[in-house]
Scaffold this motif. Structure first.
Motif, PDB file in Angstrom:
ATOM      1  N   HIS A 147       0.865  -1.184   0.000  1.00 48.57           N
ATOM      2  CA  HIS A 147       0.000   0.000   0.000  1.00 48.57           C
ATOM      3  C   HIS A 147       0.898   1.230   0.000  1.00 48.57           C
ATOM      4  CE1 HIS A 147      -2.541  -3.022   2.200  1.00 48.57           C
ATOM      5  NE2 HIS A 147      -3.417  -2.595   1.314  1.00 48.57           N
ATOM      6  N   ASP A 148       0.691   2.124  -0.954  1.00 47.55           N
ATOM      7  CA  ASP A 148       1.442   3.370  -0.926  1.00 47.55           C
ATOM      8  C   ASP A 148       0.863   4.265   0.177  1.00 47.55           C
ATOM      9  OD1 ASP A 148       3.306   5.262  -1.572  1.00 47.55           O
ATOM     10  OD2 ASP A 148       2.433   5.808  -3.512  1.00 47.55           O
ATOM     11  N   LEU A 149       1.623   5.273   0.550  1.00 50.89           N
ATOM     12  CA  LEU A 149       1.169   6.238   1.543  1.00 50.89           C
ATOM     13  C   LEU A 149       1.112   7.588   0.843  1.00 50.89           C
ATOM     14  CD1 LEU A 149       2.221   6.404   5.229  1.00 50.89           C
ATOM     15  CD2 LEU A 149       2.371   8.478   3.864  1.00 50.89           C
ATOM     16  N   ARG A 150      -0.103   8.168   0.757  1.00 57.74           N
ATOM     17  CA  ARG A 150      -0.309   9.365  -0.053  1.00 57.74           C
ATOM     18  C   ARG A 150      -1.128  10.398   0.696  1.00 57.74           C
ATOM     19  NH1 ARG A 150      -3.579   8.958  -4.241  1.00 57.74           N
ATOM     20  NH2 ARG A 150      -4.580   6.969  -3.753  1.00 57.74           N
ATOM     21  N   THR A 151      -1.096  11.625   0.181  1.00 58.91           N
ATOM     22  CA  THR A 151      -1.952  12.693   0.686  1.00 58.91           C
ATOM     23  C   THR A 151      -2.909  13.122  -0.422  1.00 58.91           C
ATOM     24  OG1 THR A 151      -0.337  14.389   0.048  1.00 58.91           O
ATOM     25  CG2 THR A 151      -0.193  13.511   2.297  1.00 58.91           C
ATOM     26  N   LEU A 152      -4.135  13.470  -0.033  1.00 64.29           N
ATOM     27  CA  LEU A 152      -5.129  13.998  -0.965  1.00 64.29           C
ATOM     28  C   LEU A 152      -5.675  15.306  -0.405  1.00 64.29           C
ATOM     29  CD1 LEU A 152      -7.243  10.837  -1.935  1.00 64.29           C
ATOM     30  CD2 LEU A 152      -5.495  11.982  -3.315  1.00 64.29           C
ATOM     31  N   ARG A 153      -6.092  16.173  -1.301  1.00 61.49           N
ATOM     32  CA  ARG A 153      -6.626  17.472  -0.889  1.00 61.49           C
ATOM     33  C   ARG A 153      -7.780  17.846  -1.812  1.00 61.49           C
ATOM     34  NH1 ARG A 153      -4.761  22.280   1.575  1.00 61.49           N
ATOM     35  NH2 ARG A 153      -5.683  24.153   0.660  1.00 61.49           N
ATOM     36  N   GLY A 154      -8.842  18.375  -1.223  1.00 61.40           N
ATOM     37  CA  GLY A 154      -9.970  18.832  -2.020  1.00 61.40           C
ATOM     38  C   GLY A 154     -11.216  18.931  -1.165  1.00 61.40           C
ATOM     39  N   SER A 155     -12.313  19.304  -1.793  1.00 61.08           N
ATOM     40  CA  SER A 155     -13.580  19.365  -1.075  1.00 61.08           C
ATOM     41  C   SER A 155     -14.153  17.959  -0.927  1.00 61.08           C
ATOM     42  CB  SER A 155     -14.573  20.248  -1.828  1.00 61.08           C
ATOM     43  OG  SER A 155     -14.949  19.622  -3.054  1.00 61.08           O
ATOM     44  N   TYR A 156     -15.086  17.821  -0.011  1.00 63.50           N
ATOM     45  CA  TYR A 156     -15.731  16.518   0.195  1.00 63.50           C
ATOM     46  C   TYR A 156     -16.403  16.060  -1.095  1.00 63.50           C
ATOM     47  CZ  TYR A 156     -18.880  12.999   2.134  1.00 63.50           C
ATOM     48  OH  TYR A 156     -19.560  11.830   2.390  1.00 63.50           O
ATOM     49  N   GLU A 157     -17.041  17.005  -1.798  1.00 67.40           N
ATOM     50  CA  GLU A 157     -17.726  16.660  -3.049  1.00 67.40           C
ATOM     51  C   GLU A 157     -16.729  16.159  -4.089  1.00 67.40           C
ATOM     52  OE1 GLU A 157     -20.604  18.728  -6.460  1.00 67.40           O
ATOM     53  OE2 GLU A 157     -20.078  19.839  -4.629  1.00 67.40           O
ATOM     54  N   GLU A 158     -15.567  16.814  -4.189  1.00 65.98           N
ATOM     55  CA  GLU A 158     -14.566  16.399  -5.172  1.00 65.98           C
ATOM     56  C   GLU A 158     -14.011  15.007  -4.855  1.00 65.98           C
ATOM     57  OE1 GLU A 158     -12.668  20.760  -6.356  1.00 65.98           O
ATOM     58  OE2 GLU A 158     -11.916  19.675  -4.605  1.00 65.98           O
ATOM     59  N   LEU A 159     -13.740  14.760  -3.580  1.00 63.42           N
ATOM     60  CA  LEU A 159     -13.106  13.499  -3.208  1.00 63.42           C
ATOM     61  C   LEU A 159     -14.065  12.322  -3.216  1.00 63.42           C
ATOM     62  CD1 LEU A 159     -10.828  14.835  -0.331  1.00 63.42           C
ATOM     63  CD2 LEU A 159     -10.126  14.157  -2.624  1.00 63.42           C
ATOM     64  N   THR A 160     -15.373  12.595  -3.193  1.00 66.67           N
ATOM     65  CA  THR A 160     -16.356  11.513  -3.244  1.00 66.67           C
ATOM     66  C   THR A 160     -16.993  11.372  -4.635  1.00 66.67           C
ATOM     67  OG1 THR A 160     -18.057  13.032  -2.398  1.00 66.67           O
ATOM     68  CG2 THR A 160     -16.898  11.645  -0.785  1.00 66.67           C
ATOM     69  N   ASN A 161     -16.543  12.174  -5.578  1.00 65.53           N
ATOM     70  CA  ASN A 161     -17.026  12.072  -6.951  1.00 65.53           C
ATOM     71  C   ASN A 161     -16.289  10.931  -7.643  1.00 65.53           C
ATOM     72  OD1 ASN A 161     -17.509  12.414  -9.755  1.00 65.53           O
ATOM     73  ND2 ASN A 161     -17.950  14.584  -9.429  1.00 65.53           N
ATOM     74  N   THR A 214      -5.698   4.156  -6.757  1.00 63.77           N
ATOM     75  CA  THR A 214      -5.586   3.052  -5.793  1.00 63.77           C
ATOM     76  C   THR A 214      -6.207   3.518  -4.480  1.00 63.77           C
ATOM     77  OG1 THR A 214      -3.477   2.499  -6.845  1.00 63.77           O
ATOM     78  CG2 THR A 214      -4.007   1.379  -4.779  1.00 63.77           C
ATOM     79  N   THR A 215      -7.478   3.236  -4.318  1.00 63.44           N
ATOM     80  CA  THR A 215      -8.219   3.787  -3.179  1.00 63.44           C
ATOM     81  C   THR A 215      -7.891   3.099  -1.850  1.00 63.44           C
ATOM     82  OG1 THR A 215     -10.085   2.340  -3.727  1.00 63.44           O
ATOM     83  CG2 THR A 215     -10.146   4.596  -4.587  1.00 63.44           C
ATOM     84  N   ASP A 216      -7.196   1.942  -1.908  1.00 62.62           N
ATOM     85  CA  ASP A 216      -6.868   1.283  -0.644  1.00 62.62           C
ATOM     86  C   ASP A 216      -5.469   1.656  -0.135  1.00 62.62           C
ATOM     87  OD1 ASP A 216      -5.368  -0.091  -2.499  1.00 62.62           O
ATOM     88  OD2 ASP A 216      -5.821  -2.083  -1.706  1.00 62.62           O
ATOM     89  N   ASP A 217      -4.852   2.700  -0.717  1.00 63.60           N
ATOM     90  CA  ASP A 217      -3.602   3.216  -0.167  1.00 63.60           C
ATOM     91  C   ASP A 217      -3.844   3.811   1.217  1.00 63.60           C
ATOM     92  OD1 ASP A 217      -2.025   2.517  -2.316  1.00 63.60           O
ATOM     93  OD2 ASP A 217      -2.110   4.491  -3.272  1.00 63.60           O
ATOM     94  N   TYR A 218      -2.773   3.968   1.963  1.00 61.98           N
ATOM     95  CA  TYR A 218      -2.846   4.686   3.247  1.00 61.98           C
ATOM     96  C   TYR A 218      -2.887   6.180   2.936  1.00 61.98           C
ATOM     97  CZ  TYR A 218      -1.521   0.239   5.351  1.00 61.98           C
ATOM     98  OH  TYR A 218      -1.476  -1.074   5.735  1.00 61.98           O
ATOM     99  N   LEU A 219      -3.931   6.849   3.403  1.00 54.96           N
ATOM    100  CA  LEU A 219      -4.182   8.229   2.989  1.00 54.96           C
ATOM    101  C   LEU A 219      -4.325   9.186   4.163  1.00 54.96           C
ATOM    102  CD1 LEU A 219      -6.831   7.597   0.179  1.00 54.96           C
ATOM    103  CD2 LEU A 219      -4.406   8.098  -0.133  1.00 54.96           C
TER     104      LEU A 219
END
Length: 378
Positions: free
Chosen positions: A263-277, A285-290
């Motif tokens: 599992h990669d380890l990543r950071t994400l940034r955005g609004s709730y709407e953007e990240l759930t679209n 890869t949605t099962d990375d450590y985020l």
């Protein structure tokens, strides 16, 4: 002679309460595959084998499995203790393991152990320096040191290294000029800094302690870095293994082989709407450590559990919005003489959009201040 350089396994580590043991076993198996392809003669393991001085049973079992796999391949494995390890526990059974090619540095006793191997160009001497501080060295010698550098220079001079032959040093130290993250232990004022020039008599210096792959000053003074990302400050790093080939004296080549985690380890940034679209995450890869930073001005109710329906290994959620920026820019005027109660009240108001303490909160804070300083400080 070909050497694979490893360090900072931190077996047994937990990150944001996630147990990384399965990820660690996966990356160790990946490393074994690389070893099978590269066929090095020596594995140099430069400290922080475990994440704690008293490791868990599962961490010990994992390292035991890794050593057995290395021994099956009839390799020489050089191991030193790091600042996270107990040198005494790590060295248990080391005398017996020597016959299997597993060489573990004993606890520091005023000397540095070494192992000599031969290839077609003659001997290569491996010097195994466990994590050591000036106070450890002073304990065995009637001298004091002005700096960490002076202490290490002293003990290296005591080693009487034959510089006409090839020498490899394993050390677990912070070398001046290296970049570090919050994953590594810091000392006040960087008092643990060691100048790189104390290592220049060696043909290769296999360093451990810092998690970022890098070399310091000269390419042969090198941190391999940790095999996994152990902090979100490391999210942009690429992990790898240096493969070092020693030819005749003065002939050293170094290349790196990338490591791919489970599992990669990543950071994400955005609004709730953007990240759930779905269109924004369907090919990721949605099962990375985020670690997710939300930019919404209003906090989302039960946001962690909602986001985990898409990102099951989400480790943390923070907000970056006007409220949090104001909170991070709090200014308390200390030019005037203020009581602790006034300072707490001012801090509370800035943190809560100008809202004042209630009578009940004020009373509670007064009680705490009296317990700490007495009633003269209110």
């Amino acid at each position: 002679m070909k050497i694979a350089h490893l360090s900072d396994l931190h077996l047994g580590k937990r990150l944001n309460e996630y147990n990384l043991l399965e990820d660690q076993k996966y990356i160790l198996a990946h490393i074994l595959n690389i070893i099978d392809q590269e066929c090095p003669s020596v594995i140099a393991l430069a400290g922080d084998i475990y994440d704690k001085s008293i490791p868990s049973v599962e961490a010990i079992q994992l390292f035991d499995w890794f050593l057995r796999e290395l021994a099956k391949r009839q390799l020489h494995v050089m191991i030193i203790s790091g600042n996270h390890d107990s040198a005494e526990r790590l060295a248990f059974g080391s005398t017996l393991m020597n016959s299997s090619g597993i060489h573990i540095s004993p606890p520091f006793d005023g000397t540095i152990s070494s192992v000599s191997l031969e290839d077609e160009y003659g001997p290569v001497h491996f010097h195994l320096m466990p994590f050591v501080k000036p106070i450890h060295i002073q304990h065995f010698f009637e001298t004091t040191f002005d700096s960490h550098t002076d202490a290490l220079r002293f003990i290296i001079e005591k080693m009487n290294v034959d510089t006409s032959q090839r020498n490899v040093l394993l050390a677990h130290q912070f070398v001046t000029g290296a970049s570090r993250t919050d994953s590594e232990d810091l000392s006040v004022g960087d008092a643990d800094n060691v100048d790189a020039n104390v290592f220049e008599i060696f043909d290769y210096v296999a360093l451990g302690h810092l998690h970022s792959p890098q070399y310091i000053g000269k390419p042969f003074i090198r941190y391999c870095g940790s095999p996994l990302k152990y902090s979100f400050f490391e999210a942009q790093q690429s992990k790898s293994i240096p493969i070092v080939e020693l030819g005749p004296k003065g002939n050293v080549s170094i290349r790196t082989i990338p490591l791919t985690p489970k599992h990669d380890l990543r950071t994400l940034r955005g609004s709730y709407e953007e990240l759930t679209n779905k269109k924004n995450y369907k090919d990721t890869t949605t099962d990375d450590y985020l670690a997710i930073t939300l930019t919404d001005e209003q906090e989302i109710l039960e946001v962690m559990s909602k986001l985990r329906t898409i990102y099951p290994n989400l480790m943390q959620v923070t907000y970056d919005n006007q409220k949090t920026r104001n909170r991070n820019n709090l200014i308390i005027n200390t030019s005037e003489k203020k009581t602790p109660l006034q300072l707490v009240s001012e801090f509370f108001q800035q943190q809560n959009g100008g809202k004042a303490l209630t009578d009940e909160q004020t009373s509670l804070i007064k009680e705490l201040i009296e317990q700490i300083w007495g009633n003269t400080q209110q």
